[in-house]
Write a protein that holds these residues in place. Structure first.
Motif: not given
Length: 269
Positions: A6-12, A39-47
């Motif tokens: 999920h985190a990797a998908s958010g960053a991508a 990108a780091m923040a979105t990796a977090g928001t994806a979780l």
């Protein structure tokens, strides 16, 4: 879908949206700072939608505060994969991010985006935990890393605060879609639960319209399946290349200034 995926998908997804580099859409172009921190923040928001489970990664990201919040969200949303995995839950998270982004404070050193910093303190630390950036460190390292990144966001966000709600929207959508393409599905219409008629529950539609009212397009099968890994390996690579390019650009921009400052310190008597 697994937490790290999920985190990797958010960053991508953020790289695709905000980067102007090759193989990016550039729908919301930002400078290298916005790309890297976003990108780091979105990796977090994806979780963040998994904050409905008291034993999830985000619940244990910044203890004990994150644990207390998880218990409250779990009760309010009806349990794991319920309210937070719906259209209503996604909207609530985006509204929260928009409100946080506007909470700014004028200080002697300029305008600081306090709300964005506090929210990103959770999001960036969550991403670091999910991606195992500090596999041998305890919660103290998590807090230190979160505070440093929150300081960067607080300092840089005031002139481009609009990226924070977009980051939240991107992350929660990526998460919900990721869970939807596994066999468990998601209750998109929560708190409305529409179960399929009994005569359809043994048909081919059973895999799409679950007996509990959840919707699923199980392209990846069960969470952690080989299909999921095959898809997420190139997605993770894309995110790493995009973030690496942003970091390299930042280094080129600021390294001469750092060297000059260090040179001045060394020459002092």
């Amino acid at each position: 879908m697994m937490g790290g995926h999920h985190a990797a998908s958010g960053a991508a997804a953020w790289i695709a949206i905000a980067s102007t580099g090759p193989y990016a859409q550039s729908w919301y172009p930002l400078d290298s700072t916005g790309i890297l921190i976003g990108a780091m923040a979105t990796a977090g928001t994806a979780l963040v939608v998994d904050w409905d489970h008291r034993h999830s990664t985000i619940a244990n990201s910044l203890p004990p505060l994150s644990n207390v919040i998880a218990v409250g969200i779990e009760k309010a949303s009806g349990g794991h994969r319920q309210g937070t995995h719906s259209l209503l839950g996604a909207s609530a998270f985006v509204v929260l991010a928009a409100m946080a982004a506007q909470f700014q404070m004028v200080t002697p050193v300029g305008k600081l985006s306090i709300g964005a910093g506090l929210l990103c303190m959770f999001m960036i630390n969550l991403a670091a935990k999910a991606l195992n950036l500090f596999p041998k460190s305890g919660w103290i390292t998590n807090w230190l890393f979160a505070l440093v990144m929150a300081g960067l966001v607080t300092w840089f966000a005031p002139d481009q605060w609009g990226w924070l709600p977009l980051s939240m929207l991107t992350g929660v959508v990526v998460h919900i879609v990721g869970d939807m393409i596994t066999v468990g599905g998601v209750p998109l219409l929560w708190p409305i639960v529409i179960k399929p008629p009994k005569f359809l529950r043994k048909s081919m539609i059973r895999g799409i319209w679950r007996p509990n009212g959840a919707f699923s397009i199980p392209l990846l099968g069960r969470a952690g399946s080989r299909r999921e890994w095959l898809v997420l390996i190139p997605v993770s690579g894309y995110a790493m290349v995009g973030m690496g390019a942003a970091a390299w650009t930042l280094a080129q921009q600021h390294w001469p200034g750092v060297l000059a400052a260090l040179g001045g310190v060394v020459q002092l008597p």
